[in-house]
Design an enzyme around this catalytic site. Structure first.
Site, PDB file in Angstrom:
ATOM      1  CB  SER A 136     -37.857  18.308  57.360  1.00 17.83           C
ATOM      2  OG  SER A 136     -37.795  19.085  56.194  1.00 17.83           O
ATOM      3  CG  ASP A 159     -40.310  25.975  58.857  1.00 17.56           C
ATOM      4  OD1 ASP A 159     -39.902  26.208  57.704  1.00 17.56           O
ATOM      5  OD2 ASP A 159     -40.594  24.833  59.264  1.00 17.56           O
ATOM      6  CG  HIS A 194     -37.386  23.569  58.440  1.00 24.86           C
ATOM      7  ND1 HIS A 194     -38.683  23.112  58.520  1.00 24.86           N
ATOM      8  CD2 HIS A 194     -36.704  22.626  57.731  1.00 24.86           C
ATOM      9  CE1 HIS A 194     -38.782  21.956  57.880  1.00 24.86           C
ATOM     10  NE2 HIS A 194     -37.595  21.635  57.410  1.00 24.86           N
TER      11      HIS A 194
END
Length: 317
Positions: free
Chosen positions: A164, A259, A291
């Protein structure tokens, strides 16, 4: 009778943080920490070492317990996720992920703590991460402050990785290394797990809902008040004129089908290939997952497969 007034909310970015108009910040997750230890499940040992005394920042080192002193291991520098707002190398999720990855790949890892928004706005996270890389580099000749790096790290086989926002940082560390060079450090590859990239205009099948995109832009602008917006190079590498200067030969990108950042990962992959960068890029999409699923649910079948794929990337000649 006096009644306590409830503080007014300035920004509600649940389930990450809530910011109040009086300046208070409530971080809703990512504050739990675990101490370094010898993990009996993976036989990986860890310890914390201060790398930035002025900012009170540490790295957590992870190494397989039975490593031979004469054996040099690939060196992973890892940057945790959390949207630039939350988490650390010391949270259970990050700690356990690194133990598993170090055991699977037989590597030594440096997991980087960096200052977080909104108290410390972006680009603090990038600057701290570069300081950590300078600290890592100080061990190249075996005379740095940390014995594990002096004794076991192979600086000819260095990798950056993150999930991320940590993947965003890993990318930018690759760009900065391409421009400034960490002398004596050969960055062989960068693995980006569900990178947090964005942009003003939708790409691919990215959500087009105006309210959704405005919320994403506000989320970014609060983290980085000096930003010019979602086409700032910090968040949109496709807008960076230095993209072709990424300082490694291999890049592995992971995206997840469910995601909302999926299309942006594919866009990065295409733009990197078009940029004139001379390395090899690969991208893998995991069906049916969201995600950073591999961090949230590390024992599921797809997470185990992803971990093995990353480990292979680190050991590929």
């Amino acid at each position: 009778m006096e009644y306590a007034t409830k503080p007014e909310v300035a920004y509600d970015f649940s389930p990450v943080i809530i910011m109040y108009k009086d300046g208070r910040v409530e971080k809703l997750q990512g504050s739990e920490i675990v101490p370094p230890s010898l993990d009996p499940k993976t036989n990986v040992e860890s310890k914390d070492v201060l790398y930035s005394p002025e900012n009170g920042l540490s790295v957590r080192l992870h190494i397989p317990k039975n490593t031979n002193r004469n054996q040099k291991l690939p060196l992973l520098v890892y940057f945790h996720g959390g949207g630039f707002y939350i988490h650390s190398p010391f949270t259970p999720q990050t700690h356990n992920l690194l133990n598993s990855l170090v055991a699977e790949a037989n590597i030594i890892a440096v997991s980087v703590e960096y200052r977080k928004a909104p108290e410390h706005p972006v680009p603090c996270a990038f600057n701290d991460s570069w300081t950590a890389l300078q600290w890592v580099k100080s061990h190249v000749n075996g005379a740095g402050p940390e014995d594990w790096l002096n004794g076991y790290a192979d600086f000819e086989r260095v990798f950056f990785c993150g999930d991320s926002a940590g993947a965003t940082i890993a990318h930018h560390m690759g760009i900065r290394h391409g421009q400034e060079k960490l002398e004596g450090v050969n960055v062989k590859g960068i693995a980006l797990c569900h990178p947090y990239f964005w942009g003003k205009e939708p790409v691919g099948d990215e959500p087009t809902d105006a309210e959704f995109r405005q919320r994403r832009e506000k989320y970014w602008r609060v983290a980085c008040p000096s930003s010019s917006g979602c086409d700032d190079r910090w968040i949109n590498p496709a807008a960076d004129p230095n993209l072709a200067r990424l300082g490694c030969r291999r890049v592995l990108i992971f995206v997840a089908e469910k995601d909302f950042l999926r299309a942006r990962g594919w866009y990065y992959y295409e733009k990197l290939k078009e940029s004139g960068w001379g390395g090899d890029a690969e991208i893998t999409e995991t069906e049916g997952e969201g995600h950073v699923f591999h961090v949230k649910n590390p024992t599921c079948k797809n997470a185990v497969a992803m971990l093995k794929r990353i480990a292979c990337f680190f050991n590929q000649e």
